[in-house]
Scaffold this motif. Structure first.
Motif, PDB file in Angstrom:
ATOM      1  N   MET A   1       0.829  -1.409   0.039  1.00  0.00           N
ATOM      2  CA  MET A   1      -0.176   0.168  -0.051  1.00  0.00           C
ATOM      3  C   MET A   1       0.823   1.509   0.000  1.00  0.00           C
ATOM      4  SD  MET A   1      -3.459  -1.233   2.252  1.00  0.00           S
ATOM      5  CE  MET A   1      -2.518  -1.105   3.408  1.00  0.00           C
ATOM      6  N   GLU A   2       1.407   0.922   0.825  1.00  0.00           N
ATOM      7  CA  GLU A   2       2.956   2.773   1.045  1.00  0.00           C
ATOM      8  C   GLU A   2       3.185   2.649  -0.734  1.00  0.00           C
ATOM      9  OE1 GLU A   2       5.678   1.967   4.102  1.00  0.00           O
ATOM     10  OE2 GLU A   2       4.105   2.621   4.674  1.00  0.00           O
ATOM     11  N   GLN A   3       3.694   1.570  -1.425  1.00  0.00           N
ATOM     12  CA  GLN A   3       3.794   1.550  -3.106  1.00  0.00           C
ATOM     13  C   GLN A   3       2.931   2.419  -3.394  1.00  0.00           C
ATOM     14  OE1 GLN A   3       7.119   1.413  -4.301  1.00  0.00           O
ATOM     15  NE2 GLN A   3       6.552   1.533  -5.611  1.00  0.00           N
ATOM     16  N   GLN A   4       2.041   1.928  -3.224  1.00  0.00           N
ATOM     17  CA  GLN A   4       0.442   2.886  -4.261  1.00  0.00           C
ATOM     18  C   GLN A   4       1.114   3.777  -4.139  1.00  0.00           C
ATOM     19  OE1 GLN A   4      -2.943   0.714  -3.702  1.00  0.00           O
ATOM     20  NE2 GLN A   4      -2.180  -1.374  -3.538  1.00  0.00           N
ATOM     21  N   VAL A   5       1.423   4.256  -2.740  1.00  0.00           N
ATOM     22  CA  VAL A   5       1.024   5.897  -2.248  1.00  0.00           C
ATOM     23  C   VAL A   5       1.954   6.819  -2.870  1.00  0.00           C
ATOM     24  CG1 VAL A   5       1.497   8.136  -0.530  1.00  0.00           C
ATOM     25  CG2 VAL A   5       0.318   5.351  -0.105  1.00  0.00           C
ATOM     26  N   THR A   6       2.835   6.028  -3.379  1.00  0.00           N
ATOM     27  CA  THR A   6       3.869   6.596  -4.306  1.00  0.00           C
ATOM     28  C   THR A   6       3.923   6.750  -5.623  1.00  0.00           C
ATOM     29  OG1 THR A   6       5.714   5.743  -2.277  1.00  0.00           O
ATOM     30  CG2 THR A   6       6.241   6.466  -4.469  1.00  0.00           C
TER      31      THR A   6
END
Length: 216
Positions: free
Chosen positions: A139-144
């Motif tokens: 999910m943090e990758q998605q945010v990035t």
């Protein structure tokens, strides 16, 4: 001579009070021995003796205890009760130990079974933590990526990340508690095993002693 004088004084006092059924003997502050049919008030709380008409001591009264002495007696009594209770519980545990387990092997199996159950919970917590960390990373990758494309990050995505982080924190606490429980179980059962050995040795020694006494 002093003893003779005191004895003579007492005899004279005894004859001086021929109808008195009870007399008293006490010692003053200077160590002087006194006899009489009444004790001065200030000596009632001191050590003294009650005598019959023949001068025979019928009762001995100890000096009244000070508040400090009473407090110390209460403290000692509590300590005795505490020790007695601990000994009673120890005997109860010994009886349960002998009634529950037949051999040392039984204890080892019971210990290992409980440890396996706790360790399975530890493995489960680790698995949940690993899964949550993977989700967080994804999910943090998605945010990035969303930010890199100049788009607005959905609020629910941040919320899901926070939820997974909370899950990691909770499972970390659960895993730590299980680890502590695992140590407690090992220590507890190792103690049981050592105590079981002692109790069995005592039983064997008792049987051997009885057999020897009976000539077997």
């Amino acid at each position: 001579m002093r003893f003779t004088f005191l004895t003579l004084s007492f005899v004279l006092l005894a004859y001086a009070f021929p109808t008195q059924a009870k007399m008293y003997k006490w010692v003053d502050e200077s160590g002087q021995v006194h006899f009489g049919d009444r004790i001065p008030t200030k000596y009632l709380v001191k050590e003294h003796d009650e005598l019959n008409e023949h001068g025979v001591r019928t009762r001995h009264r100890e000096a009244a205890k000070t508040p400090e002495q009473k407090a110390e007696e209460r403290r000692l009594e509590r300590e005795r009760e505490k020790i007695a209770l601990a000994e009673k519980k120890k005997k109860q545990r010994d009886r349960v130990l002998l009634d529950t387990y037949t051999t040392e092997r039984d204890l080892i199996v019971a210990r290992d079974s409980r440890l396996d159950a706790v360790n399975s919970q530890i493995r489960l917590a680790k698995s949940i933590i690993s899964d949550s960390n993977n989700k967080i990373e994804s999910m943090e990758q998605q945010v990035t990526e969303i930010k890199a494309s100049n788009r607005e990050v959905p609020a629910d995505l941040y919320q899901r990340i926070d939820n997974e982080k909370q899950q990691v924190a909770v499972q970390a606490m659960v895993m730590e508690n299980h680890k502590k429980r695992s140590i407690e179980i090992a220590e507890q059962f190792n103690g049981y095993i050592e105590r079981f050995k002692v109790l069995k040795a005592e039983q064997r020694a008792k049987r051997e002693r009885l057999a020897k006494e009976r000539g077997y």
